[in-house]
Design a protein around this motif. Structure first.
Motif, PDB file in Angstrom:
ATOM      1  N   THR A  94      20.501 -28.914 -46.219  1.00 36.96           N
ATOM      2  CA  THR A  94      20.684 -27.751 -46.837  1.00 36.96           C
ATOM      3  C   THR A  94      19.939 -27.661 -48.170  1.00 36.96           C
ATOM      4  O   THR A  94      19.580 -26.561 -48.457  1.00 36.96           O
ATOM      5  CB  THR A  94      22.126 -27.252 -46.968  1.00 36.96           C
ATOM      6  N   ALA A  95      19.541 -28.660 -48.653  1.00 38.88           N
ATOM      7  CA  ALA A  95      18.691 -28.766 -49.892  1.00 38.88           C
ATOM      8  C   ALA A  95      17.907 -30.180 -49.968  1.00 38.88           C
ATOM      9  O   ALA A  95      18.478 -31.142 -49.586  1.00 38.88           O
ATOM     10  CB  ALA A  95      19.672 -28.599 -51.064  1.00 38.88           C
ATOM     11  N   ALA A  96      16.715 -30.120 -50.440  1.00 39.07           N
ATOM     12  CA  ALA A  96      16.084 -31.271 -50.351  1.00 39.07           C
ATOM     13  C   ALA A  96      14.659 -31.128 -51.351  1.00 39.07           C
ATOM     14  O   ALA A  96      14.227 -30.165 -51.109  1.00 39.07           O
ATOM     15  CB  ALA A  96      15.339 -31.845 -49.143  1.00 39.07           C
ATOM     16  N   THR A  97      14.753 -32.180 -52.363  1.00 37.75           N
ATOM     17  CA  THR A  97      13.611 -32.105 -53.417  1.00 37.75           C
ATOM     18  C   THR A  97      12.808 -33.586 -53.416  1.00 37.75           C
ATOM     19  O   THR A  97      13.809 -34.513 -53.536  1.00 37.75           O
ATOM     20  CB  THR A  97      13.704 -31.459 -54.474  1.00 37.75           C
ATOM     21  N   ALA A  98      11.662 -33.622 -53.660  1.00 33.30           N
ATOM     22  CA  ALA A  98      11.022 -34.732 -54.395  1.00 33.30           C
ATOM     23  C   ALA A  98      10.230 -34.418 -55.652  1.00 33.30           C
ATOM     24  O   ALA A  98       9.600 -33.313 -55.842  1.00 33.30           O
ATOM     25  CB  ALA A  98       9.850 -35.371 -53.450  1.00 33.30           C
ATOM     26  N   GLU A  99      10.580 -35.201 -56.486  1.00 39.15           N
ATOM     27  CA  GLU A  99       9.707 -35.054 -58.000  1.00 39.15           C
ATOM     28  C   GLU A  99       9.263 -36.118 -58.686  1.00 39.15           C
ATOM     29  O   GLU A  99      10.093 -37.201 -58.315  1.00 39.15           O
ATOM     30  CB  GLU A  99      10.885 -34.246 -58.932  1.00 39.15           C
ATOM     31  N   THR A 100       8.366 -36.287 -59.371  1.00 36.66           N
ATOM     32  CA  THR A 100       7.613 -37.388 -59.925  1.00 36.66           C
ATOM     33  C   THR A 100       7.082 -36.879 -61.245  1.00 36.66           C
ATOM     34  O   THR A 100       6.806 -35.741 -61.498  1.00 36.66           O
ATOM     35  CB  THR A 100       6.414 -38.133 -59.172  1.00 36.66           C
ATOM     36  N   LEU A 101       7.124 -37.873 -62.315  1.00 38.92           N
ATOM     37  CA  LEU A 101       6.857 -37.512 -63.775  1.00 38.92           C
ATOM     38  C   LEU A 101       5.379 -37.863 -63.854  1.00 38.92           C
ATOM     39  O   LEU A 101       4.617 -37.708 -64.480  1.00 38.92           O
ATOM     40  CB  LEU A 101       7.516 -37.827 -64.816  1.00 38.92           C
ATOM     41  N   ASP A 102       5.196 -39.315 -63.278  1.00 43.76           N
ATOM     42  CA  ASP A 102       4.106 -40.171 -63.583  1.00 43.76           C
ATOM     43  C   ASP A 102       3.213 -40.363 -62.449  1.00 43.76           C
ATOM     44  O   ASP A 102       2.174 -41.033 -62.431  1.00 43.76           O
ATOM     45  CB  ASP A 102       4.499 -41.454 -64.058  1.00 43.76           C
ATOM     46  N   GLY A 103       3.545 -39.634 -61.174  1.00 43.87           N
ATOM     47  CA  GLY A 103       2.746 -39.671 -59.991  1.00 43.87           C
ATOM     48  C   GLY A 103       2.999 -41.120 -59.176  1.00 43.87           C
ATOM     49  O   GLY A 103       2.497 -41.219 -58.064  1.00 43.87           O
ATOM     50  N   ARG A 104       3.874 -42.143 -59.685  1.00 39.90           N
ATOM     51  CA  ARG A 104       4.198 -43.171 -59.076  1.00 39.90           C
ATOM     52  C   ARG A 104       5.808 -43.281 -58.765  1.00 39.90           C
ATOM     53  O   ARG A 104       6.124 -44.168 -57.911  1.00 39.90           O
ATOM     54  CB  ARG A 104       3.621 -44.484 -59.653  1.00 39.90           C
ATOM     55  N   THR A 105       6.691 -42.992 -59.771  1.00 41.02           N
ATOM     56  CA  THR A 105       8.029 -42.795 -59.700  1.00 41.02           C
ATOM     57  C   THR A 105       8.492 -41.649 -59.087  1.00 41.02           C
ATOM     58  O   THR A 105       8.354 -40.487 -59.733  1.00 41.02           O
ATOM     59  CB  THR A 105       8.737 -43.333 -60.916  1.00 41.02           C
ATOM     60  N   PHE A 106       9.183 -41.775 -57.847  1.00 47.05           N
ATOM     61  CA  PHE A 106       9.478 -40.434 -57.283  1.00 47.05           C
ATOM     62  C   PHE A 106      11.110 -40.360 -57.374  1.00 47.05           C
ATOM     63  O   PHE A 106      11.809 -41.472 -56.812  1.00 47.05           O
ATOM     64  CB  PHE A 106       9.135 -40.250 -55.979  1.00 47.05           C
ATOM     65  N   SER A 107      11.836 -39.266 -57.657  1.00 50.44           N
ATOM     66  CA  SER A 107      13.313 -38.821 -57.394  1.00 50.44           C
ATOM     67  C   SER A 107      13.421 -38.046 -56.247  1.00 50.44           C
ATOM     68  O   SER A 107      13.083 -36.867 -56.243  1.00 50.44           O
ATOM     69  CB  SER A 107      13.833 -38.387 -58.568  1.00 50.44           C
ATOM     70  N   LEU A 108      14.006 -38.578 -55.343  1.00 54.31           N
ATOM     71  CA  LEU A 108      14.261 -37.744 -53.861  1.00 54.31           C
ATOM     72  C   LEU A 108      16.003 -37.343 -54.001  1.00 54.31           C
ATOM     73  O   LEU A 108      16.680 -38.253 -54.267  1.00 54.31           O
ATOM     74  CB  LEU A 108      14.226 -38.666 -52.701  1.00 54.31           C
ATOM     75  N   ASN A 109      16.195 -35.989 -53.744  1.00 59.50           N
ATOM     76  CA  ASN A 109      17.355 -35.532 -53.798  1.00 59.50           C
ATOM     77  C   ASN A 109      17.553 -34.647 -52.703  1.00 59.50           C
ATOM     78  O   ASN A 109      16.660 -33.852 -52.231  1.00 59.50           O
ATOM     79  CB  ASN A 109      17.731 -34.671 -54.982  1.00 59.50           C
ATOM     80  N   TRP A 110      18.906 -34.724 -51.988  1.00 57.52           N
ATOM     81  CA  TRP A 110      19.295 -33.757 -50.823  1.00 57.52           C
ATOM     82  C   TRP A 110      20.446 -33.779 -50.458  1.00 57.52           C
ATOM     83  O   TRP A 110      21.454 -34.444 -51.431  1.00 57.52           O
ATOM     84  CB  TRP A 110      18.679 -34.551 -49.574  1.00 57.52           C
ATOM     85  N   SER A 111      20.764 -32.583 -50.015  1.00 63.29           N
ATOM     86  CA  SER A 111      22.312 -32.505 -49.389  1.00 63.29           C
ATOM     87  C   SER A 111      22.223 -32.121 -48.097  1.00 63.29           C
ATOM     88  O   SER A 111      21.278 -31.326 -47.405  1.00 63.29           O
ATOM     89  CB  SER A 111      22.822 -31.294 -50.270  1.00 63.29           C
ATOM     90  N   ALA A 112      23.257 -33.084 -47.270  1.00 63.70           N
ATOM     91  CA  ALA A 112      23.106 -33.075 -45.823  1.00 63.70           C
ATOM     92  C   ALA A 112      24.647 -33.064 -45.424  1.00 63.70           C
ATOM     93  O   ALA A 112      24.874 -34.236 -44.919  1.00 63.70           O
ATOM     94  CB  ALA A 112      22.207 -33.785 -45.382  1.00 63.70           C
ATOM     95  N   PRO A 113      25.527 -32.072 -45.412  1.00 63.21           N
ATOM     96  CA  PRO A 113      26.704 -32.274 -45.173  1.00 63.21           C
ATOM     97  C   PRO A 113      26.903 -32.893 -43.568  1.00 63.21           C
ATOM     98  O   PRO A 113      26.324 -32.099 -42.651  1.00 63.21           O
ATOM     99  CB  PRO A 113      27.412 -30.678 -45.023  1.00 63.21           C
ATOM    100  N   GLY A 114      27.679 -33.867 -43.338  1.00 59.58           N
ATOM    101  CA  GLY A 114      27.993 -34.569 -42.128  1.00 59.58           C
ATOM    102  C   GLY A 114      26.998 -35.572 -41.918  1.00 59.58           C
ATOM    103  O   GLY A 114      27.321 -36.120 -40.885  1.00 59.58           O
ATOM    104  N   VAL A 115      25.958 -35.806 -42.682  1.00 59.33           N
ATOM    105  CA  VAL A 115      25.101 -36.588 -42.348  1.00 59.33           C
ATOM    106  C   VAL A 115      25.558 -38.164 -43.199  1.00 59.33           C
ATOM    107  O   VAL A 115      25.893 -37.983 -44.352  1.00 59.33           O
ATOM    108  CB  VAL A 115      23.524 -36.564 -42.788  1.00 59.33           C
ATOM    109  N   HIS A 116      25.602 -39.159 -42.433  1.00 59.65           N
ATOM    110  CA  HIS A 116      26.073 -40.614 -43.007  1.00 59.65           C
ATOM    111  C   HIS A 116      24.938 -41.248 -43.239  1.00 59.65           C
ATOM    112  O   HIS A 116      25.210 -42.022 -44.447  1.00 59.65           O
ATOM    113  CB  HIS A 116      26.968 -41.364 -41.883  1.00 59.65           C
ATOM    114  N   GLN A 117      23.893 -41.301 -42.711  1.00 58.83           N
ATOM    115  CA  GLN A 117      22.636 -42.389 -43.019  1.00 58.83           C
ATOM    116  C   GLN A 117      21.442 -41.567 -43.040  1.00 58.83           C
ATOM    117  O   GLN A 117      21.335 -40.690 -42.202  1.00 58.83           O
ATOM    118  CB  GLN A 117      22.757 -43.455 -42.180  1.00 58.83           C
TER     119      GLN A 117
END
Length: 359
Positions: free
Chosen positions: A41-64
C-alpha cells in the motif's frame, strides 16, 4: 528475523555489498478481504549518497519480503540482496551506479519495483521519475519509463553521462522558442529531441499587466495554469506528448521545461490523473519541486531581495496554481474525461495504451 542464503552472501561479497536491517515495524498480519494484485500500500526507496539506500514499505498481511537489486529496470536476475520478516525498513549499501532499482517480492501477491524518485543530478535537481505512485484501484505506476525535469542545458559532463545511461528515447522540450535558443538541450545518448511549445499562443504574456504585489503575481500564475488547459498550443503540445507516451517504443521519455514545475507540472498531473492516482497524491508530487530546488530557489530569492515576495510566488510550487488548472478543466469541459477527449483529442485507444504501458 533475517535470513541470508549462502548464495546471497556470496553475491554480497562479490559486489562489496553490506546489508543492515533496521527500524523493524510489525506489520498487520490480518488478511484483507480483497487482496490487490500488488499487496504493497506504500513503498519508497531513497538515497542521499547514491550508495546507501533506505527502503520503506507497508504491506498488510505480508509476512516476508525478499529484495532483489538491479541497475536495469524490470530486469532482475541475481539472488535476493536481503530477506526480511515483518520488517518495513531495510537499509542497503550498494556499489555506485547511474541508478538502482529494487524488486520487493512478497510471500503473497505480485512483486513491486521501486527506485529513488530523484536522479540526484546536481545540475538538474528536479530530474525525477514520474512513477512510483499507487493508484486508487491498488495498482502502481511503473518506474523507469518516463521522467520529468527542469532545464537540461546546464548538465555537467557527469550528470549528462548519468542521464544518458537511462536509455532515454525521446526528450520532449515544453519550453518557448526563445528559451530553447538561449539554452538548447544537450544530446542524451541516442535520444530524439522534440519541441512542444505549449505556450506558443501566449507570446504576449508580459502584456497582461505589471507584476509587483505578490497577490497580483499569484493571479498571473493561476492564469498561466488555466492557459495550460485552454490555449490551443497547449492542447496540441500535450496531445503530442501523450500520444508519444502511448507508444512503448518511445519509452523511456523525459519531458521538461525551465524549472520543471509549471508546464512540466501540468503534464505530470494529467498523466497521473489518466493513470488513476489520487488528486491529493498528485498535489504532493507537484510540491516536491520546492524540495528538490530549495537551494536554487533560496539563492534567487536572496539575490532578488527587492522583489523577493514576487520571486517567491513565481518560483514556488503553490498548490493553488495546479488547482486553478483543474478548475479550468471543470469550467471549460465539465469533466476531466471530456478534457482528455475534447480538449487534448486523445482517443480511448490512446488512453488504454498509456495505462497499459505505465500500470
Amino acid at each position: 528475523m533475517t535470513h541470508m542464503t549462502e548464495s546471497t552472501n556470496s553475491w554480497r561479497r562479490l559486489w562489496g555489498l553490506s546489508v543492515v536491517l533496521s527500524g523493524w515495524v510489525l506489520l498487520d498480519t490480518g488478511a484483507a478481504n480483497a487482496e490487490p494484485a500488488i499487496p504493497f500500500t506504500a513503498a519508497t526507496a531513497e538515497t542521499l549518497d547514491g550508495r546507501t539506500f533506505s527502503l520503506n514499505w507497508s504491506a498488510p498481511g505480508v509476512h516476508q519480503v525478499r529484495i532483489e537489486a538491479s541497475v536495469v529496470a524490470n530486469h532482475f536476475v541475481g539472488p535476493p540482496v536481503a530477506t526480511s520478516n515483518h520488517a518495513a525498513t531495510v537499509t542497503l549499501i550498494l556499489p555506485d551506479a547511474p541508478r538502482w532499482y529494487f524488486e520487493l517480492i512478497p510471500d503473497r501477491g505480485a512483486p513491486l519495483v521501486i527506485a529513488d524518485r530523484s536522479l540526484h543530478l546536481l545540475s538538474a535537481a528536479n530530474f525525477r521519475d514520474v512513477g512510483g505512485y499507487r493508484t486508487k484501484d491498488g495498482r502502481w505506476v511503473r518506474m523507469g519509463l518516463a521522467y520529468r525535469s527542469n532545464a537540461l542545458n546546464q548538465l555537467t559532463d557527469a550528470d549528462l553521462a548519468r542521464a544518458s545511461a537511462l536509455g532515454i528515447k525521446i526528450v520532449c522540450d515544453l519550453r518557448m522558442d526563445d528559451e530553447r535558443r538561449s539554452g538548447p538541450d544537450p544530446v542524451l545518448g541516442h535520444a530524439t529531441e522534440i519541441s512542444d511549445n505549449v505556450m506558443a499562443d501566449r507570446q504576449v504574456a508580459a502584456g497582461r499587466g505589471s507584476v509587483s504585489p505578490a497577490r497580483s503575481a499569484v493571479k498571473r500564475m493561476q492564469d498561466a495554469y488555466r492557459d495550460f488547459v485552454s490555449l490551443p498550443s497547449a492542447q496540441r503540445g500535450y496531445h503530442d506528448l501523450f500520444e508519444r507516451l502511448s507508444n512503448s517504443e518511445n519509452l523511456p521519455t523525459v519531458f521538461h521545461c525551465t524549472a520543471g514545475k509549471d508546464r512540466t507540472g501540468w503534464a505530470q498531473a494529467v498523466l497521473l490523473t489518466i493513470l488513476g492516482v489520487p488528486r491529493d497524491v498528485i498535489l504532493e508530487d507537484y510540491v516536491l519541486t520546492d524540495h528538490y530546488l530549495e537551494p536554487q530557489i533560496a539563492s534567487v530569492e536572496n539575490t532578488l531581495r527587492s522583489v523577493a515576495a514576487t520571486a517567491k510566488v513565481i518560483m514556488r510550487a503553490d498548490p493553488s496554481y495546479l488547482r486553478a488548472a483543474f478548475q479550468e478543466v471543470d469550467r471549460r469541459f465539465g469533466s476531466f474525461d471530456n478534457y482528455l477527449h475534447k480538449g487534448l483529442k486523445l482517443s480511448d485507444v490512446t488512453l488504454t495504451a498509456i495505462r497499459g504501458n505505465f500500470l
